[in-house]
Motif scaffolding. Structure first.
Motif, PDB file in Angstrom:
ATOM      1  N   THR A  91       1.705  -7.070 -12.171  1.00  0.00           N
ATOM      2  CA  THR A  91       2.545  -6.506 -13.301  1.00  0.00           C
ATOM      3  C   THR A  91       4.048  -6.367 -12.574  1.00  0.00           C
ATOM      4  OG1 THR A  91       1.064  -5.156 -14.044  1.00  0.00           O
ATOM      5  CG2 THR A  91       3.344  -4.331 -14.688  1.00  0.00           C
ATOM      6  N   ASP A 135      -1.530  -4.254 -10.761  1.00  0.00           N
ATOM      7  CA  ASP A 135      -0.314  -3.693 -10.540  1.00  0.00           C
ATOM      8  C   ASP A 135       0.862  -4.575  -9.786  1.00  0.00           C
ATOM      9  OD1 ASP A 135      -0.958  -1.525 -11.933  1.00  0.00           O
ATOM     10  OD2 ASP A 135      -1.795  -0.554 -10.271  1.00  0.00           O
ATOM     11  N   LEU A 163       6.239   1.549 -11.600  1.00  0.00           N
ATOM     12  CA  LEU A 163       6.310   0.273 -12.221  1.00  0.00           C
ATOM     13  C   LEU A 163       7.716   0.195 -13.032  1.00  0.00           C
ATOM     14  CD1 LEU A 163       2.747  -0.193 -13.750  1.00  0.00           C
ATOM     15  CD2 LEU A 163       3.489  -1.183 -11.610  1.00  0.00           C
TER      16      LEU A 163
END
Ligand SMILES: [Zn+2]
Length: 340
Positions: A316, A313, A278
């Motif tokens: 995000t 995710d 990430l």
């Protein structure tokens, strides 16, 4: 609150049923931005659908009429990998209009992010890989037609190669522009495992960083293709991106960068085989914004793919693409919440 606008519509949701492509991600990104307290309603602008004449700056009249009439063959629908319906056509027209709006606003504000778009697998005469219409190619051609820009660069960081983009802007038979060809010197970079291929470019310089062993299996040449090995991680990826951007911006001076910020290089993506974290993906976004900012080149962003095992995710990663833009703008002297 943001120093740039986000293009978004509730109608970005694609009615394609239960699908690995989570078409509700657009709404979830908007909700995440609100829940983090980063935006208010004034940060969002609503797109209008692209017109048929806009779309036909890129797509063939025959293909557009097949979409409008619902006369795609079963094979053509299969190749698109999403079910056809008139509502899906309307949604793609709206995403294309959103990318046109984002490109216009990027010229005015320096940055604009379409919370949608990035349908880089669409070709002039057919759709494939969840992509029916090539929204940001339409945006580039629309701006060129109106003489708002002459030259653009696409920086495609989706895990899948931007085959439609490469074809549309690289195929000698498709673009009648008479701008000179650019030289194709060797890049002279040699990182472990990957390789770089340099192809034709004219008025649009196309860069694609993608996993080599992945869809699409036929990859038309971009201006710069970085074919990454399976499992490529943050440091290696960022070095390749830095190299490709520096090389591209040495050869070509775009008046607009179209950043295709796919979330699918993420290590837990269901359709990707790279190994980005990430944080690595956010650094990727910062790198693109900083490269553009350093040269005063406006950036419009589209989101493209993202199929993480956990949809949170994907949300995000896309949300971080907005945050990274705001942070880079702030570090360049433009602060959150201060109009200028
Ligand atoms: Zn993808």
């Amino acid at each position: 609150m943001l120093p740039f606008k986000l293009v978004y519509s509730e109608k970005y949701f694609l009615p394609i049923g239960d699908h690995v492509f989570r078409a509700d991600k657009y709404r979830l990104i908007r909700e995440r931005l609100f829940s983090l307290g980063l935006v208010d309603d004034s940060d969002f602008i609503a797109p209008q659908p692209a017109s048929e004449s806009d779309v036909m700056l890129v797509h063939s009249p025959h293909y557009v009429s097949k979409l409008m009439e619902g006369s795609l063959t079963a094979r053509e629908e299969l190749q698109m990998e999403i079910p056809y319906s008139p509502q899906v056509v309307d949604t793609f027209m709206l995403h294309a209009g959103g990318s046109i709006l984002a490109a216009e606003r990027a010229l005015a504000d320096g940055v604009c992010i379409n919370i949608g778009g990035g349908f880089h697998h669409a070709f002039p005469d057919h759709g494939e890989g969840f992509c029916m219409l090539h929204d940001f190619a339409v945006a580039i051609r629309s701006l060129q037609k109106r003489k708002l820009i002459q030259r653009a660069m696409t920086v495609d960081c989706d895990v899948h190669q931007g085959n439609g983009t490469a074809y549309i802007f690289g195929h000698p038979g498709h673009n009648a522009a008479t701008l000179p060809s650019w030289p194709a010197p060797e890049l002279g970079v040699s990182h472990r495992g990957g390789n770089v291929r340099q192809g034709p470019s004219r008025d649009v310089f196309t860069i694609s960083l993608h996993q080599e062993n992945n869809y699409p299996f036929v990859k038309p040449p971009s201006s710069i293709d970085v074919n990454l090995p399976d499992g490529c991680g943050d440091a290696e990826y960022l070095a390749w991106l830095d190299n490709a951007l520096s090389s591209g911006l040495r050869q070509f001076e775009p008046e607009l960068i179209c950043f295709v910020a796919g979330a699918d290089p993420f290590r837990e993506d269901q359709l990707g085989g790279l190994n980005l974290s990430l944080d690595g993906l956010k650094q990727r976004d910062e790198l693109v914004y900083r490269a553009a900012r350093a040269r005063n080149i406006p950036v419009m962003v589209t989101l493209a793919g993202g199929y993480a095992i956990k949809v949170e995710d994907t949300v995000t990663i896309h949300t971080n693409t907005v945050i990274a833009a705001a942070e880079v703008e702030a570090s360049c002297g433009r602060k959150f919440g201060v109009p200028n």
